[in-house]
Design a protein around this motif. Structure first.
Motif, mmCIF file in Angstrom:
data_model
loop_
_atom_site.group_PDB
_atom_site.id
_atom_site.type_symbol
_atom_site.label_atom_id
_atom_site.label_comp_id
_atom_site.label_asym_id
_atom_site.label_seq_id
_atom_site.Cartn_x
_atom_site.Cartn_y
_atom_site.Cartn_z
ATOM 1 N N UNK A 83 0.849 -1.187 0.000
ATOM 2 C CA UNK A 83 0.000 0.000 0.000
ATOM 3 C C UNK A 83 0.886 1.240 0.000
ATOM 4 N N UNK A 84 0.535 2.203 -0.835
ATOM 5 C CA UNK A 84 1.239 3.496 -0.831
ATOM 6 C C UNK A 84 0.195 4.589 -0.734
ATOM 7 N N UNK A 85 0.543 5.649 -0.031
ATOM 8 C CA UNK A 85 -0.389 6.777 0.017
ATOM 9 C C UNK A 85 0.379 8.094 0.013
ATOM 10 N N UNK A 86 -0.313 9.131 -0.465
ATOM 11 C CA UNK A 86 0.285 10.457 -0.478
ATOM 12 C C UNK A 86 -0.806 11.481 -0.192
ATOM 13 N N UNK A 87 -0.595 12.256 0.853
ATOM 14 C CA UNK A 87 -1.624 13.173 1.348
ATOM 15 C C UNK A 87 -1.135 14.611 1.231
ATOM 16 N N UNK A 88 -1.753 15.372 0.340
ATOM 17 C CA UNK A 88 -1.459 16.802 0.278
ATOM 18 C C UNK A 88 -0.064 17.146 -0.203
ATOM 19 N N UNK A 89 0.532 16.279 -0.996
ATOM 20 C CA UNK A 89 1.917 16.484 -1.422
ATOM 21 C C UNK A 89 2.040 16.594 -2.944
ATOM 22 N N UNK A 90 1.337 15.721 -3.656
ATOM 23 C CA UNK A 90 1.502 15.646 -5.113
ATOM 24 C C UNK A 90 1.212 16.983 -5.791
ATOM 25 N N UNK A 91 0.215 17.728 -5.286
ATOM 26 C CA UNK A 91 -0.139 19.008 -5.930
ATOM 27 C C UNK A 91 0.932 20.086 -5.732
ATOM 28 N N UNK A 92 1.917 19.823 -4.902
ATOM 29 C CA UNK A 92 3.023 20.788 -4.750
ATOM 30 C C UNK A 92 4.234 20.427 -5.606
ATOM 31 N N UNK A 93 4.115 19.345 -6.377
ATOM 32 C CA UNK A 93 5.237 18.955 -7.239
ATOM 33 C C UNK A 93 5.120 19.678 -8.577
ATOM 34 N N UNK A 114 -4.516 8.605 -2.771
ATOM 35 C CA UNK A 114 -3.948 9.951 -2.960
ATOM 36 C C UNK A 114 -5.017 10.984 -2.643
ATOM 37 N N UNK A 115 -4.575 12.075 -2.067
ATOM 38 C CA UNK A 115 -5.480 13.201 -1.813
ATOM 39 C C UNK A 115 -4.815 14.475 -2.338
ATOM 40 N N UNK A 116 -5.582 15.209 -3.152
ATOM 41 C CA UNK A 116 -5.034 16.432 -3.767
ATOM 42 C C UNK A 116 -6.052 17.576 -3.698
ATOM 43 N N UNK A 117 -5.562 18.810 -3.805
ATOM 44 C CA UNK A 117 -6.452 19.971 -3.902
ATOM 45 C C UNK A 117 -7.290 19.843 -5.166
#
Ligand code: ZN
Length: 332
Positions: A168-178, A200-203
């Motif tokens: 399992x991988x998750x990313x919270x509130x990070x991808x949209x800053x890349x 994943x969670x994004x704006x």
């Protein structure tokens, strides 16, 4: 760094096996200072203050480095913990529940101060590895070092130093800053074993037009560029407005019998109600977080759906979170 982490590591340059090349000092189960080496290309990576360093800020692209620097500062300043983190985290990764983590090998892309790595470890994951590019790894390491199944690694999400070994991988509130959010998502997904899952969670772009029109120009031209300590103080003014609005209006109206339907008509109600239980310091963190980021993307639902199609995710759940952001969960 705990020795067990070696089971998951793989060279970010060539994919070769990583071995421990030197141990200079240890504290309890942690190797505090030492070196790792790729058995294939012989590249070496330092272990400094307990953390393996696969990426150093000065070696990554300027925009990513600026983002990491600002968030790194933020998570070394706002080190508080809050009992509401658990509920908030479960909101971001819904429909995943704490039982889901049991015995899983888990990767967090962008672990900040380590609060989710810590929760996942507490929920019985076999091992959780939190990765961050920024100096926030120092705070995350301090917060998780006593947990035998938690590991912190400093690395670039585009060049993750792992084999395809995660359940399992998750990313919270990070991808949209890349600079390229989808590339970060793809990179994270590439480390999940077939049959494993990703969240994943994004704006969201939807419902955030007021931010993209009014706040973003201010953030891009001004607030992400000024001295962080000055921003820390300046951001107290909007925090005071937010705090008063959530404590005097949004929270009470949403919780009182008879007025919650009325509250539905308030501006940005779902989100502001969700943070109304947080105290001053947490709300200040939220405001500061929005103003400090040099790069923020607001993602359209159809673009977010495309990310999942591109990795051929199955059993997909994509949903609206607080009517201002997107969360997704799917099987690889
Ligand atoms: Zn290598």
């Amino acid at each position: 760094m705990k020795r067990k982490l070696l089971d998951y590591l793989s060279c970010p340059s060539c994919g070769g096996a990583i071995a421990l090349a030197a141990v200079a000092s240890t504290e309890d189960a942690e190797i505090m200072e030492g070196a790792l080496e790729c058995q294939a290309c012989k590249r070496s990576f330092a272990i400094v203050r307990g953390i393996p360093r696969f990426a150093m800020l000065e070696k990554v692209e300027a925009d990513k480095a600026a983002t990491a620097e600002n968030f790194g500062w933020q998570w070394q300043h706002f080190v508080q913990s809050d009992q509401l983190y658990e509920e908030q985290f479960l909101g971001w990764i819904s429909p995943v529940r704490p039982e889901f983590f049991k015995d899983k090998v888990v990767l967090e892309g962008g672990s900040g101060k380590g609060r989710h790595t810590q929760l996942a470890a507490g929920w019985g994951a076999r091992d959780v590895i939190g990765v961050d590019l920024s100096d926030a790894v120092e705070t995350a390491f301090a917060a998780t070092r006593q947990l035998e199944n938690a590991h912190i690694v400093q690395a670039d999400i585009y060049h993750l130093p792992f084999a395809r070994s995660f359940d399992y991988a998750f990313s919270i509130g990070v991808l949209h800053h890349l600079p390229d959010p989808q590339a970060g998502f793809r990179s994270l997904a590439s480390k999940v074993k077939p049959g494993g899952h990703i969240s994943a969670w994004v704006y969201g772009a939807e419902n955030n037009e007021w931010i993209t029109r009014f706040i973003d120009p201010l953030r891009e031209k001004l607030s992400s560029r000024i001295h962080r300590r000055l921003l820390l103080h300046l951001s107290k003014a909007p925090t005071a407005m937010l705090y008063l609005a959530t404590k005097l209006v949004y929270g009470p109206l949403n919780r009182a019998n008879g007025s919650s339907r009325l509250a539905q008509h308030l501006f940005y109600n779902d989100y502001l109600n969700s943070i109304s239980k947080f105290g001053w310091r947490e709300q200040h963190t939220i405001v500061f977080d929005h103003l400090v980021a040099p790069t923020s993307h607001y993602i359209q639902r159809e673009d977010f759906e495309e990310w999942w199609r591109a990795i051929e995710a199955e059993d997909l759940t994509i949903g609206w979170h607080n009517k201002n952001s997107w969360r997704g969960f799917g099987k690889i």
